[in-house]
Design an enzyme around this catalytic site. Structure first.
Site, PDB file in Angstrom:
ATOM      1  N   PRO A 133      25.306 -70.123  41.097  1.00 22.87           N
ATOM      2  CG  PRO A 133      23.014 -71.339  41.978  1.00 22.87           C
ATOM      3  CD  PRO A 133      23.640 -70.268  41.766  1.00 22.87           C
ATOM      4  CG  ASN A 134      23.997 -75.668  38.490  1.00 23.37           C
ATOM      5  OD1 ASN A 134      24.491 -76.735  38.758  1.00 23.37           O
ATOM      6  ND2 ASN A 134      22.945 -75.795  39.479  1.00 23.37           N
ATOM      7  NE  ARG A 165      22.608 -75.043  33.866  1.00 24.97           N
ATOM      8  CZ  ARG A 165      22.189 -74.196  34.684  1.00 24.97           C
ATOM      9  NH1 ARG A 165      23.133 -73.070  34.573  1.00 24.97           N
ATOM     10  NH2 ARG A 165      21.186 -73.970  35.147  1.00 24.97           N
ATOM     11  CE1 TYR A 208      20.715 -71.013  31.645  1.00 25.23           C
ATOM     12  CE2 TYR A 208      20.747 -73.105  31.698  1.00 25.23           C
ATOM     13  CZ  TYR A 208      20.190 -72.186  31.713  1.00 25.23           C
ATOM     14  OH  TYR A 208      19.461 -72.128  32.707  1.00 25.23           O
ATOM     15  CG  ASN A 234      23.049 -65.060  35.474  1.00 24.19           C
ATOM     16  OD1 ASN A 234      21.775 -65.615  36.707  1.00 24.19           O
ATOM     17  ND2 ASN A 234      23.200 -65.079  34.394  1.00 24.19           N
ATOM     18  CB  ALA A 249      18.318 -72.461  40.375  1.00 20.15           C
ATOM     19  CG  ASP A 259      16.444 -59.516  53.187  1.00 23.17           C
ATOM     20  OD1 ASP A 259      15.002 -59.268  52.129  1.00 23.17           O
ATOM     21  OD2 ASP A 259      16.366 -60.656  54.100  1.00 23.17           O
ATOM     22  CD  GLU A 275      17.114 -60.570  38.721  1.00 18.03           C
ATOM     23  OE1 GLU A 275      16.276 -59.887  38.882  1.00 18.03           O
ATOM     24  OE2 GLU A 275      16.050 -61.851  38.268  1.00 18.03           O
ATOM     25  CG  HIS A 300      18.092 -64.378  34.634  1.00 22.18           C
ATOM     26  ND1 HIS A 300      18.696 -64.742  35.152  1.00 22.18           N
ATOM     27  CD2 HIS A 300      17.949 -62.932  34.989  1.00 22.18           C
ATOM     28  CE1 HIS A 300      17.964 -64.492  36.699  1.00 22.18           C
ATOM     29  NE2 HIS A 300      17.615 -63.174  36.650  1.00 22.18           N
ATOM     30  CG  LEU A 301      23.586 -66.335  30.589  1.00 18.94           C
ATOM     31  CD1 LEU A 301      24.389 -68.589  31.329  1.00 18.94           C
ATOM     32  CD2 LEU A 301      25.105 -66.115  29.994  1.00 18.94           C
ATOM     33  CB  SER A 302      17.806 -68.763  28.762  1.00 15.85           C
ATOM     34  OG  SER A 302      17.592 -68.536  30.788  1.00 15.85           O
ATOM     35  NE  ARG A 341      15.122 -72.147  30.665  1.00 16.34           N
ATOM     36  CZ  ARG A 341      16.421 -72.072  31.761  1.00 16.34           C
ATOM     37  NH1 ARG A 341      16.652 -71.254  31.581  1.00 16.34           N
ATOM     38  NH2 ARG A 341      16.423 -73.111  31.815  1.00 16.34           N
TER      39      ARG A 341
HETATM   40  C1  DQA Z   1      19.958 -67.946  34.251  1.00 18.70           C
HETATM   41  C2  DQA Z   1      18.531 -68.130  34.484  1.00 18.70           C
HETATM   42  C3  DQA Z   1      17.734 -69.316  36.031  1.00 18.70           C
HETATM   43  O1  DQA Z   1      16.786 -69.790  35.680  1.00 18.70           O
HETATM   44  C4  DQA Z   1      18.787 -70.710  35.748  1.00 18.70           C
HETATM   45  O2  DQA Z   1      18.325 -71.146  37.310  1.00 18.70           O
HETATM   46  C5  DQA Z   1      19.973 -70.949  35.606  1.00 18.70           C
HETATM   47  C6  DQA Z   1      20.702 -69.660  35.114  1.00 18.70           C
HETATM   48  C7  DQA Z   1      20.684 -67.412  33.320  1.00 18.70           C
HETATM   49  O3  DQA Z   1      21.279 -67.290  33.147  1.00 18.70           O
HETATM   50  O4  DQA Z   1      19.542 -67.507  32.353  1.00 18.70           O
HETATM   51  O5  DQA Z   1      21.190 -71.190  36.173  1.00 18.70           O
HETATM   52  O6  DQA Z   1      20.197 -67.833  35.331  1.00 18.70           O
END
Ligand code: DQA
Length: 146
Positions: free
Chosen positions: A10-11, A18, A23, A74, A77, A87, A101, A103-105, A110
Site C-alpha cells: 500500500p501507498n 509521497r 522515498y 515490499n 505498512a 502466513d 523482503e 524497503h526503500l527506507s 524511523r
Molecule cells: C516502506 C517502509 C514502511 O514502514 C512504510 O509503511 C512504507 C514503505 C519502505 O519501502 O521504506 O510504506 O516499506
C-alpha cells in the site's frame, strides 16, 4: 528464464509524490521500468505489481507458491502488522522458493512502530535503506544465488 514476482504494497503507487524526502522523487512507473530492465540484465523475468489491498497481496503470494516462482516483496505498512501476509510469505520458503523482503527506507531508523516486521522471520533475506536500489540488490541476490 527464472520468473520473479516483484510485489509492492500500500501507498507505493504514490511514489514520487509521497514523502519524497524519505522515498525519493522517482515514481512507481519509474520503479517498474527499472525493475523490468534490471531483471532483463540479470536474466530474470521480473514482473512488478502493486496493490493497496492485503487480500490481493496474499493471493499473489499464493500464486507464487503454486507456480514456483521467487518473490521480492515490499509489504509497505503491512510489514508491521499483517499476520495474514506473514502466513502467506511463509509458504514461499516452505515451497522451496525464495522471498526477499525489501524497503526503500531503513525502517529501523524511523518511528518505533516500523521496527517490527511480521515478514522478516519467514523471509530468505531482507534489504532496506537503499531507495529503489533495494529492489535491484534483491534481484542481484536472486540471480546470483539461483
Ligand atoms: C516502506 C517502509 C514502511 O514502514 C512504510 O509503511 C512504507 C514503505 C519502505 O519501502 O521504506 O510504506 O516499506
Amino acid at each position: 528464464m527464472n520468473r520473479v514476482l516483484v510485489l509492492s504494497g500500500p501507498n507505493l503507487g504514490r511514489l514520487g509524490v509521497r514523502e519524497p524526502e524519505i522515498y525519493g522523487h522517482d515514481t512507481y512507473d519509474d520503479l517498474v521500468a527499472a525493475v523490468t530492465a534490471w531483471g532483463t540484465d540479470l536474466g530474470l523475468g521480473a514482473e512488478a505489481r502493486q496493490t493497496d489491498d492485503e487480500a490481493t497481496l496474499v493471493a499473489w503470494l499464493h500464486e507464487a507458491v503454486d507456480q514456483g516462482v521467487d518473490v521480492v516483496l515490499n509489504p509497505a505498512a503491512f510489514t508491521h502488522y499483517s499476520y495474514a501476509l506473514r502466513d502467506a510469505a511463509a509458504q514461499i520458503v516452505d515451497a522451496g522458493r525464495r522471498l526477499i523482503e525489501v524497503h526503500l527506507s531503513n525502517p529501523h531508523t524511523r518511528e518505533a512502530f516500523r521496527h517490527r516486521s511480521t515478514i522478516s522471520g519467514v523471509a530468505t533475506g531482507v534489504i532496506a535503506g537503499f531507495g529503489m536500489d533495494s529492489y535491484r540488490l534483491a534481484l542481484v541476490a536472486l540471480a546470483t544465488a539461483a
